[in-house]
Structure formats: structure tokens, C-alpha cells
Design an enzyme around this catalytic site. Structure first.
Site, PDB file in Angstrom:
ATOM      1  N   HIS A  44      -3.638   6.899  -4.630  1.00 28.87           N
ATOM      2  CA  HIS A  44      -3.982   6.303  -3.308  1.00 28.87           C
ATOM      3  C   HIS A  44      -3.077   6.904  -2.195  1.00 28.87           C
ATOM      4  CE1 HIS A  44      -0.060   4.149  -3.914  1.00 28.87           C
ATOM      5  NE2 HIS A  44      -0.443   3.959  -5.068  1.00 28.87           N
ATOM      6  N   GLY A  46      -0.388   6.108  -0.732  1.00 27.84           N
ATOM      7  CA  GLY A  46       0.933   6.205  -0.873  1.00 27.84           C
ATOM      8  C   GLY A  46       1.165   7.530  -1.707  1.00 27.84           C
ATOM      9  N   HIS A  47       0.581   7.794  -2.643  1.00 29.15           N
ATOM     10  CA  HIS A  47       0.879   9.072  -3.505  1.00 29.15           C
ATOM     11  C   HIS A  47       0.682  10.271  -2.713  1.00 29.15           C
ATOM     12  CE1 HIS A  47      -0.398   6.312  -6.977  1.00 29.15           C
ATOM     13  NE2 HIS A  47       0.669   6.579  -7.305  1.00 29.15           N
ATOM     14  N   GLY A 159       8.151   6.511  -4.729  1.00 33.88           N
ATOM     15  CA  GLY A 159       7.704   5.642  -3.628  1.00 33.88           C
ATOM     16  C   GLY A 159       8.737   4.273  -3.736  1.00 33.88           C
ATOM     17  N   GLU A 160       9.093   3.762  -2.491  1.00 34.47           N
ATOM     18  CA  GLU A 160       9.941   2.649  -2.429  1.00 34.47           C
ATOM     19  C   GLU A 160       9.466   1.202  -2.801  1.00 34.47           C
ATOM     20  OE1 GLU A 160      11.803   2.519   1.417  1.00 34.47           O
ATOM     21  OE2 GLU A 160      13.431   3.937   0.798  1.00 34.47           O
ATOM     22  N   LYS A 161       8.163   1.204  -3.209  1.00 36.50           N
ATOM     23  CA  LYS A 161       7.336  -0.090  -3.502  1.00 36.50           C
ATOM     24  C   LYS A 161       8.278  -0.385  -4.796  1.00 36.50           C
ATOM     25  CE  LYS A 161       3.407  -0.370  -5.543  1.00 36.50           C
ATOM     26  NZ  LYS A 161       3.687  -1.035  -6.864  1.00 36.50           N
ATOM     27  N   ARG A 199      -2.872  -0.648  -9.087  1.00 39.98           N
ATOM     28  CA  ARG A 199      -3.315  -1.969  -9.703  1.00 39.98           C
ATOM     29  C   ARG A 199      -4.130  -2.496  -8.429  1.00 39.98           C
ATOM     30  NH1 ARG A 199       1.711  -1.885 -12.182  1.00 39.98           N
ATOM     31  NH2 ARG A 199       1.541  -2.238 -14.494  1.00 39.98           N
TER      32      ARG A 199
END
Ligand code: PAF
EC number: 6.3.2.1
Length: 292
Positions: A44, A46-47, A159-161, A199
Site C-alpha cells: 500500500h 505506506g510501503h 514503518g512506525e505503525k 490487513r
């Protein structure tokens, strides 16, 4: 085969570690920098932002796509994890056709023994995700270390998630004295605030909309934390999810960013962060926010 709309011929996909290592040898010997973005696919925005940062900062970028079996404590989650390699490849080459994609098989990585190594992350592994997903971080440590050995990156982007994962990877790198700089990158969100995650693909349109409640709640929790204790804020968050039929709260925790230990009493010298894990119809979503 699927059609690429590019004039330039894209780099071939590397399905085996030996081929990738042979390709990367010339970068190692010429002292060129290798940037690495490890993923489990279902890419997505983010990636893509991690890849963009790697492209900006390195001579070559490697993206791995590997659904790592040893980090799944729930077999159903592993089975249902989205696998979209063709779409992923299009997205990567759409960004830059010089990115080297590494999509190994389980056998290529684990060589017949699909097992995790045991790690000591100085207690970081005992909090939150570690409590609710036994063995998860040993699986993450095992695969990241193995991938680092294969890719030999100078910089690796996370990622910081998955903030706890980020801290754990930093710890593993430091303890094993691996010559890799770990770069943490900001969370990418959907328009409604939902943190981007592979997800999310399993959510219905309606659930995706409803899941905006997660970010809304942690944003409000951040505001409350300015005047209330961690315990009071936690109770408030729990009350939000208590009477909600769509969501099941697994945990909400305010913790110190460095040690990940729960905040009992606020101290001026510590940086705190809120962490949350929620189930929506058996799909597990996590999010986090800095409380600074
Ligand atoms: O964050 C992920 O997607 C995975 O945990 C990682 C770092 C690629 C290891 O499998």
C-alpha cells in the site's frame, strides 16, 4: 504474464537468495549503498513511501516480499494473509523499474527448518504485541536478521505503525552489531485516519469506514493525556469499545517509547506513546500515536 506500461525493461525478480547475492556483490565491492524495504507484500501507499525514501537515500533499493510463517502465532491469520505478488510487482515497477524485488520461497529462506531463533530483546518483547502474540517477535527477529544477511543493506526502512517491531529490530541490530542503519518512517493513513495496513484489504467497505474510530479514539486519548493520568485515559478508551458490537478491544496501553514499559506515573523526562490493538470481525488492526 501481465503487461507493464513502461519503455524501460524492469529488473528481473529474484526468487532465490543466491541470485540476489550475486547481483548485489557488485554494489558491495563498489562501495555503493544498498537500501532495503522488507515487506510481506499486499503493498500500500505506506510501503511505497518507504521505497521512495530508500530510493532517495541509496544507490540501489531492494524490496523483499515474503510472508514469513514463523511470525504468525495464529495459523488462520497466516492462511488468510493477502498474497498479491503480481499487483505488488506492478506497484513497485510503477514507482521505479530499477528496484530489485526479492520474493524467495519458504524453503529458500528456512532450508527445510521452519523455526524461529530465540532472542532476548531486553524485555521489549514482553509488552503488548509480545503478550498477545506469543513467539511473534522471535519470528520477526529471525526473518529480519536472515534477510539482512542476504541483502547486506546499509539502510533498512520500517514503518512506525509497527512501532514495537521497529524498536525490536533496532535492538536486534544493535545486539548483533549488524552494520545497518534502521530508519523509522511515519504512518500513512487513509483519508478517514485508518492506518494503512495490508490487513485492511480484508475489511469490507463498511468496516473500513467504521475502523476510523481507532484513530479518532487515540487522537482523543492524546488530548486527554495532557490533563489525565495514563490509567484514566485507558479507562476512557476501554469504555469507548465496551458497548461496541463491531470492535473488540484487545489492548490499549500508554507506554514509554524507549522501554515500552507501561506508564504508571507521568514523568517529564520520558516520551510516551499510545498503542492499540482491535479486532474487527476477526481481523486484527493495530495503531499507535506519539503523545508528545
Ligand atoms: O512488518 C512486516 O511486514 C514484517 O513484520 C516484516 C518486517 C517484513 C518481517 O516479516
Amino acid at each position: 504474464m501481465f503487461a507493464f506500461n513502461f519503455n524501460k525493461i524492469a529488473m528481473p525478480i529474484f526468487y532465490g537468495k543466491v541470485a540476489l547475492m550475486t547481483f548485489l556483490k557488485s554494489f558491495n565491492t563498489q562501495n555503493k549503498t544498498i537500501g532495503f524495504v522488507p515487506t510481506m507484500g499486499a503493498l500500500h501507499q505506506g510501503h511505497i513511501s518507504l521505497m521512495q525514501q530508500s530510493l532517495n537515500e541509496n544507490d540501489v533499493t531492494v524490496v523483499s516480499i515474503f510472508v514469513n510463517p514463523t511470525q504468525f502465532n495464529n495459523p488462520e491469520d497466516l492462511l488468510k494473509y493477502p498474497r498479491t505478488i503480481e499487483l505488488d510487482t506492478e506497484k513497485i515497477y510503477g514507482l521505479n523499474s530499477d528496484i530489485a524485488i526479492f520474493a524467495p520461497t519458504v524453503d529458500d529462506i528456512y532450508e527445510g527448518e521452519v523455526l524461529s531463533q530465540s532472542f532476548d530483546f531486553d524485555g521489549l518483547e514482553n509488552q503488548m504485541e509480545g503478550k498477545f502474540r506469543p513467539g511473534h517477535f522471535d519470528g520477526v527477529g529471525t526473518i529480519v536478521k536472515r534477510l539482512f544477511e542476504i541483502v547486506t543493506p546499509n539502510n533498512a526502512y520500517f514503518g512506525e505503525k509497527d512501532f514495537q517491531q521497529l524498536q525490536i529490530v533496532k535492538k536486534m541490530t544493535q545486539k548483533n552489531q549488524l552494520p545497518v542503519t534502521i530508519v523509522g518512517c511515519p504512518i500513512y493513513r487513509e483519508e478517514n485516519g485508518l492506518a494503512m495496513s495490508s490487513r485492511n484489504e480484508r475489511l469490507t467497505t463498511e468496516q473500513r469506514e467504521q475502523a476510523s474510530l481507532i484513530y479518532k479514539t487515540i487522537t482523543q486519548a492524546k488530548e486527554l493525556f495532557q490533563t489525565k493520568s495514563a490509567e484514566e485515559v485507558t479507562k476512557w478508551v476501554e469504555s469507548i469499545f465496551e458497548n461496541n458490537d463491531t470492535f473488540e478491544l484487545e489492548y490499549f496501553q500508554i507506554a514509554d517509547e524507549a522501554t515500552l514499559l507501561p506508564c504508571i506515573e507521568k514523568s517529564e523526562n520520558n516520551n510516551y506513546r499510545a498503542f492499540i490493538a482491535v479486532f474487527v470481525n476477526n481481523i486484527r488492526l493495530i495503531d499507535t500515536i506519539s503523545l508528545k
